[in-house]
Design a protein around this motif. Structure first.
Motif, PDB file in Angstrom:
ATOM      1  N   GLY A 134      40.191  35.117  39.732  1.00 38.86           N
ATOM      2  CA  GLY A 134      40.086  33.665  39.684  1.00 38.86           C
ATOM      3  C   GLY A 134      40.511  32.964  40.949  1.00 38.86           C
ATOM      4  N   THR A 135      40.583  33.678  42.065  1.00 40.52           N
ATOM      5  CA  THR A 135      40.990  33.049  43.317  1.00 40.52           C
ATOM      6  C   THR A 135      39.903  32.102  43.812  1.00 40.52           C
ATOM      7  N   ALA A 136      40.336  30.961  44.398  1.00 40.68           N
ATOM      8  CA  ALA A 136      39.390  29.933  44.819  1.00 40.68           C
ATOM      9  C   ALA A 136      38.820  30.201  46.195  1.00 40.68           C
ATOM     10  N   THR A 137      39.584  30.876  47.072  1.00 46.21           N
ATOM     11  CA  THR A 137      39.142  31.111  48.443  1.00 46.21           C
ATOM     12  C   THR A 137      39.298  32.581  48.798  1.00 46.21           C
ATOM     13  N   LEU A 138      38.667  32.964  49.894  1.00 46.80           N
ATOM     14  CA  LEU A 138      38.741  34.343  50.356  1.00 46.80           C
ATOM     15  C   LEU A 138      40.166  34.739  50.694  1.00 46.80           C
ATOM     16  N   ILE A 139      40.914  33.865  51.359  1.00 47.68           N
ATOM     17  CA  ILE A 139      42.268  34.202  51.765  1.00 47.68           C
ATOM     18  C   ILE A 139      43.187  34.326  50.554  1.00 47.68           C
ATOM     19  N   VAL A 679      52.397  33.152  35.986  1.00 48.92           N
ATOM     20  CA  VAL A 679      51.698  33.899  34.938  1.00 48.92           C
ATOM     21  C   VAL A 679      50.209  33.578  35.042  1.00 48.92           C
ATOM     22  N   ASN A 680      49.391  34.625  35.093  1.00 48.81           N
ATOM     23  CA  ASN A 680      47.942  34.467  35.236  1.00 48.81           C
ATOM     24  C   ASN A 680      47.235  35.269  34.152  1.00 48.81           C
ATOM     25  N   LEU A 681      46.169  34.726  33.596  1.00 46.20           N
ATOM     26  CA  LEU A 681      45.389  35.381  32.557  1.00 46.20           C
ATOM     27  C   LEU A 681      43.938  35.515  33.005  1.00 46.20           C
ATOM     28  N   GLY A 682      43.266  36.554  32.508  1.00 47.06           N
ATOM     29  CA  GLY A 682      41.865  36.749  32.844  1.00 47.06           C
ATOM     30  C   GLY A 682      41.102  37.389  31.700  1.00 47.06           C
TER      31      GLY A 682
END
Length: 735
Positions: A134-139, A679-682
């Protein structure tokens, strides 16, 4: 339309007489054929897949040696080498089932070995896996790799940090070409978009032997999207939505290939509003818009392979100055802002001889950077034009020894046309030559190399000497010899040891040599030093890996000693309310590493637990700490894999907890940072609705809406938190 395009390419191909060919069958350990196995010749940018009987065929192949890679999800990757191709060749392959990820071919280390055969430990991560987070950018995606962090300005600007080193100390390659985009600036991002990129390889440590100056700290090597298999036509569309920034990312691509010709094109558009922090307020003018276009055409036959690629990137981004001020969801950037245009043109050629080959890469990068304070008239306008060349000759194998001799170089010009100058008009020329050899016996690999480089920098005088924004003319030349030695062995059937010793160097950049003024976003007056010497380092790396069908463990340790480390130091003087900083040098050391494990308990084949811890400490010779050293991080992920009847395949669900510790080891002008846990969910997979199939992923990042400030955030000095809760929905269609 599809039939017309395929017929057009087939018409060109029909004019050529087929030369060497190879065919075979791919089966599992039970002699059952495997359908859908990818068979790929990376040097030719050419591939195919096995049919329902496990059969494959490739034609129009070169004379001499050829490497083929066989990959399929759930099976171990195999790298096969045919030392002397005949007109008709047969190669049958047996793939072995594996629980863990596929063993990838490493492109960035010259000999193109799969990771299990490679002397250096190189981190390989697919863009697809990063996007599933869910990252918004490449970095942002890069920063999820152990040992990699980022210096960030909101969500739009990010600079990679590898084991505490960043800026010009980390070299970036895309399309086989060295990227030059004014890396000296803290507010200058990568200028790359993840669409049209297949994967990234991270070399953590000096790679000057293969890449020359500026590879002192490491290399990010981005592998472009592959061409379509022979005689196929594919189109693809993806769409992502971001709740926090009300953002959208759209991408459309098409590609087709014959036995000889291949073509692809992809365009994407990225647009975001100001990001929200945990209390719901938005950070003013962190919005940005990005347009990206990539295309490529290739041709290969028995004598050579050639691929021409082009990438255009247009980035319009706001520079936050007022913190949490005007609250708006507008996506039109305000002032101050940056406009950055990147043009990247690359030409890769491989010439095949009877028992050797010549690999030639040519590249041209045009970076056009403008900064606008309060109007559409740019106060700062820099144009950086760079021509790169890289030629490697792979000599015939002597026994089990592979050798490469090469030359590399760069011609670069920087010109200014705005009323403000950050750096003067300048010309930089690099030239280097090297040799390296790789020797394999049984489960052992020994690799060594030696290199010489010269960098010449000349600048033009500007302004009135002694006044802000003035520069004296300089004419500098820097030389360096560097060497590397690496050894890999299997201590036991499941235990691998890698030990590497390498030196690297970096010539001082234009900002360090010539600065004389306040750089945008730094809030300090920087004074360069034309007497700076070359940074020279020696790093020792140790990697230990243990892998079985259900358990994987790794530990990486490093010690990096840097002579003449360049950094800024406050002088105690204040000019126009800006503290004055000088560029000075001191010997320094960085040390630490990464440790992690991956558990896949049997018989719970649907469950994975992954954990990793990363640490780096940076000190000057006098014992004081270096600036911009990332805090320690502990990352934990529980992942499940499943299938729901006939409508969801390759399903996954993840729970990730990323814990960043306090950073109390700071330099004299930095402030300490508090730790935090996110905390991250996917959730996602491949959805099938009748004849329609598409990939979907739903991610919740920072789902507890934690308020935190990352140690390497450039907004930290204004006490502006990082992004709050962000829900990301992505779909990907193969049309």
């Amino acid at each position: 339309m599809k039939k017309f395009i395929i017929a057009l390419f087939l018409g060109f191909s029909a004019m050529l007489h087929a030369q060497n060919s190879i065919s075979g069958t791919v089966t599992d350990m039970k002699s059952q054929p495997i359908k859908g196995v990818s068979v790929y010749a990376s040097e030719l940018h050419k591939g195919t897949t096995t049919d329902e009987n496990g059969k494959y065929a490739l034609t129009n192949l070169p004379n001499g040696k050829l490497k083929l890679t066989f990959t399929f999800i759930g099976f171990g990757t195999q790298n096969k080498t045919i030392t002397s191709l005949q007109k008709e060749n047969t190669l049958d392959v047996i793939l072995e089932e594996t629980i863990f990820e596929m063993d990838e071919v490493i492109v960035s280390t010259a000999f193109n070995k799969i990771q299990s055969q490679n002397v250096m430990k190189v981190e390989h991560e697919s863009i697809k896996n990063m996007q599933r987070k869910g990252t918004a950018t490449l970095i942002e995606g890069l920063a999820t790799i152990p040992g990699v962090s980022q210096v960030s300005t909101g969500t739009s600007i990010g600079k990679p940090v590898i084991r505490g080193l960043s800026g010009n100390r980390v070299l970036v390659y895309s399309q086989g070409v060295r990227i030059e985009n004014q890396q000296f600036g803290d507010e200058h991002g990568l200028g790359l978009n993840d669409s049209g990129i297949e994967s990234v390889e991270v070399i953590k440590g000096p790679a000057s032997l293969l890449y020359g100056s500026d590879a002192l700290g490491g290399v990010l090597y981005f592998n472009p999207e592959k061409f379509a298999d022979a005689s196929t036509f594919k189109t693809n569309f993806s769409q992502k939505y971001f709740s926090n920034t009300l953002g959208s990312n759209s991408s459309l691509g098409l590609k087709t290939s014959t036995d000889n010709w291949k073509f692809l094109a992809r365009g994407s558009y990225n647009i975001h509003s100001d990001y929200k922090i945990a209390d719901g307020e938005r950070v003013t003018n962190t919005r940005y818009n990005e347009t990206d276009f990539k295309t490529g055409i290739g041709y290969s036959n028995a004598k050579f392979s050639s691929v021409l690629r082009y990438n255009y990137n247009d980035l319009d981004l706001g520079i936050p100055e007022d913190g949490v001020a005007e609250q708006t969801t507008s996506k039109k950037t305000g002032f101050p802002k940056q406009g950055v245009f990147n043009h990247l043109l690359s030409l890769n050629n491989v010439f095949f001889f009877q028992k050797s080959k010549l690999d030639v890469d040519l590249g041209y990068v045009a970076n056009d950077r403008s900064e606008f304070e309060d109007s559409d008239v740019a106060v700062l306008h820099m144009k950086l034009k760079t021509f790169n060349y890289d030629a490697k000759y792979h000599l015939p194998i002597i026994g089990e020894v592979e050798t490469i001799f090469g030359i590399q170089g760069m011609h670069q010009t920087n010109t200014n046309s705005g009323e403000e100058y950050l750096i003067p008009d300048a010309t930089t020329n690099d030239f280097g030559f090297f040799g390296t050899a790789n020797y394999e016996w049984k489960t052992n690999v020994l690799q060594a190399g030696l290199r010489f480089d010269n960098r010449k920098i000349t600048t033009e005088a500007y302004g009135i000497p002694g006044e802000e924004g003035s520069f004296e003319a300089i004419d500098k030349s820097y030389d360096s010899f560097n060497a590397s030695l690496g050894y890999k062995t299997n201590l036991a059937d499941d235990l691998t040891l890698r030990l590497n010793l390498a030196s690297g160097f970096r010539a001082p950049n234009l900002a360090e040599l010539t600065s004389n003024g306040v750089h945008e976003g730094t809030n300090r007056y920087e004074v360069g030093n034309s007497d700076l010497e070359t940074e020279q380092n020696v790093q020792t790396d140790l990697n230990l890996e243990y892998r079985t069908d259900h358990f994987e463990f790794f530990v990486n340790g490093f010690y990096n000693h840097v002579n003449n480390y360049i950094y800024t130091s406050p002088t105690g003087i204040v000019i126009d309310e800006n503290a004055v900083f000088d560029y000075i040098q001191n010997d320094a050391k960085l040390y630490g590493g990464e440790i992690g494990l991956h558990l896949h308990p049997h018989p719970l084949d649907w469950l994975h637990y992954e954990t990793s811890f990363e640490n780096v400490t940076g000190k000057k010779q006098n014992g004081d700490y270096l600036p911009l050293i990332p805090a320690n991080n502990w990352n934990n992920t529980i992942r499940t894999e499943f299938k729901i009847k006939n409508w969801l395949e390759d399903g996954f669900a993840t729970l990730n907890v990323s814990t960043t510790f306090n950073q109390n080891n700071v330099s004299g002008f930095e402030t300490e940072s508090n730790g935090y846990s996110l905390v991250n969910l996917g959730f996602g997979g491949k959805v099938k609705l009748g004849k329609i199939a598409f990939d979907i992923n739903l991610n919740g990042n920072n789902v507890l809406d934690k308020r935190y400030i990352a140690h390497l955030s450039r907004l930290k000095t204004d006490r502006i938190p990082n992004i709050g809760r962000n829900v990301v929905l992505g779909v990907n269609f193969n049309l």
